[in-house]
Design a protein around this motif. Structure first.
Motif, PDB file in Angstrom:
ATOM      1  N   GLN A 148      -2.863  10.391   1.155  1.00  0.00           N
ATOM      2  CA  GLN A 148      -3.214   9.017   0.825  1.00  0.00           C
ATOM      3  C   GLN A 148      -3.192   8.239   2.123  1.00  0.00           C
ATOM      4  O   GLN A 148      -2.206   8.255   2.870  1.00  0.00           O
ATOM      5  N   SER A 181      -4.519  -8.282   5.071  1.00  0.00           N
ATOM      6  CA  SER A 181      -3.492  -8.408   4.033  1.00  0.00           C
ATOM      7  C   SER A 181      -3.474  -9.796   3.415  1.00  0.00           C
ATOM      8  O   SER A 181      -2.820 -10.021   2.400  1.00  0.00           O
ATOM      9  N   PRO A 191      -6.269   2.795  -4.055  1.00  0.00           N
ATOM     10  CA  PRO A 191      -5.810   3.699  -3.003  1.00  0.00           C
ATOM     11  C   PRO A 191      -6.913   4.627  -2.499  1.00  0.00           C
ATOM     12  O   PRO A 191      -7.833   4.989  -3.228  1.00  0.00           O
ATOM     13  N   GLU A 236      -6.709  -2.505  -0.507  1.00  0.00           N
ATOM     14  CA  GLU A 236      -5.428  -3.104  -0.872  1.00  0.00           C
ATOM     15  C   GLU A 236      -5.053  -2.831  -2.324  1.00  0.00           C
ATOM     16  O   GLU A 236      -3.871  -2.762  -2.664  1.00  0.00           O
ATOM     17  N   PHE A 282      -1.651  -1.483   5.425  1.00  0.00           N
ATOM     18  CA  PHE A 282      -0.353  -0.832   5.429  1.00  0.00           C
ATOM     19  C   PHE A 282       0.335  -1.159   4.116  1.00  0.00           C
ATOM     20  O   PHE A 282       0.054  -2.169   3.490  1.00  0.00           O
ATOM     21  N   PRO A 283       1.256  -0.284   3.662  1.00  0.00           N
ATOM     22  CA  PRO A 283       1.905  -0.508   2.374  1.00  0.00           C
ATOM     23  C   PRO A 283       2.752  -1.771   2.372  1.00  0.00           C
ATOM     24  O   PRO A 283       3.287  -2.147   3.412  1.00  0.00           O
ATOM     25  N   TYR A 292      -3.600   4.671   4.369  1.00  0.00           N
ATOM     26  CA  TYR A 292      -3.435   3.224   4.301  1.00  0.00           C
ATOM     27  C   TYR A 292      -4.292   2.596   5.378  1.00  0.00           C
ATOM     28  O   TYR A 292      -3.991   2.700   6.570  1.00  0.00           O
ATOM     29  N   ASN A 321      -4.780  -6.005  10.641  1.00  0.00           N
ATOM     30  CA  ASN A 321      -4.000  -5.717   9.433  1.00  0.00           C
ATOM     31  C   ASN A 321      -3.470  -7.000   8.797  1.00  0.00           C
ATOM     32  O   ASN A 321      -3.471  -7.154   7.575  1.00  0.00           O
TER      33      ASN A 321
END
Length: 294
Positions: A271, A73, A186, A183, A276-277, A273, A69
């Motif tokens: 939704q 990111s 969605p 990213e 991650f948000p 992920y 992750n």
């Protein structure tokens, strides 16, 4: 008997929460068994029997998932820093383990993640986390909110759930080819049937990626659609997305009858992920379920 089982599950849930929140700590057997208030002499077998993973294997997968992750990111942390955080003695050892698991080097994954092997690699982790999900939801977990309409590209899966993996791979290949990163675009799933219908051939789900770009009518993979806006009951699913059925059943069986609300004529959807948000810990939010309301 039911109260004893609930207590047992609650103690095991404390362990999972503690591990997810202390991945930088020394998660030895004595520490983890103390969190569960179980004897360390039996805890390892209890954990393995419950989750079908050893404590060491669970921690290893959780750390690797956080590392992937962090790479996806594209934050400020270097590959070396991420390797150290994941418990590896050197970047080379981390790179070998990463390539063995995902078929990509950490640097290659950071530039262009291949999500198909990523999803497959963490299947055991998500299965383990899903085993206690049915005990976790209350009315306080549900929020009614207005959502905006979302134009999407849709890949319909119709038929036996056993073939869903092939559909997911087609979906991932298409969105990669279209340059629609998780990213920035969605990911949604629309659940049009039960997870395990009596007739497996009746399983039905739509895989969607949010995009406002036109979809060619001749596209042999995706078609254009819209997830409608309006009032929805929202339930965040913490820690697992492998099996969202417990969350959906809670909304339908318990929350909806007690709420006085009525469901709208559109299926429940989520939704997802894949990373991650923004602003959330990697273990904190994996999916948000939406039940459309009148």
């Amino acid at each position: 008997m039911k109260a004893a089982l609930q207590n047992y599950h609650a103690r095991m849930q404390r362990v999972l929460d503690y591990i997810d929140q202390h991945l930088d700590s020394d998660l030895d057997l004595e520490t983890v068994s103390r969190i569960a208030a179980f004897s360390k002499f039996h805890f390892h077998r209890q954990f393995t029997a419950t989750f079908e993973l050893s404590v060491h294997r669970y921690v290893q997968l959780a750390r690797m998932k956080r590392a992937s992750n962090q790479l996806a990111s594209r934050g400020a942390a270097s590959v070396t820093e991420i390797a150290m955080d994941a418990g590896y003695d050197s970047p080379d050892a981390f790179a070998r383990a990463f390539r063995r698991r995902f078929g990509q080097s950490p640097s290659s994954f950071r530039k262009s993640p291949d999500w198909a092997p990523w999803l497959a690699a963490f299947g055991p982790l998500e299965i383990a986390r899903s085993k206690l999900m049915q005990t976790t939801y209350t009315r306080d977990d549900v929020t009614i909110r207005e959502v905006l309409p979302t134009p999407v590209a849709i890949l319909e899966h119709r038929g036996d759930r056993a073939t869903l993996g092939d559909t997911i791979e087609r979906f991932i290949r298409w969105r990669k080819g279209a340059g629609l990163s998780p990213e920035t675009s969605p990911t949604f799933n629309i659940f049009r049937s039960e997870r395990t219908p009596e007739n497996p051939a009746e399983y039905s789900m739509d895989l969607c990626v949010g995009t406002g770009r036109p979809i060619d009518a001749q596209d042999d993979v995706m078609k254009a659609g819209v997830i409608p806006g309006g009032r929805c009951a929202e339930l965040r699913v913490n820690g697992a997305s492998h099996n969202l059925e417990p969350a959906a059943l809670y909304l339908y069986r318990e929350w909806l009858p007690a709420s006085g609300e009525e469901a709208r004529d559109f299926p429940i959807y989520c939704q997802r992920y894949l990373t991650f948000p923004p602003g959330e810990a990697a273990h904190a939010v994996v999916a948000e379920m939406f039940l459309p309301l009148k």
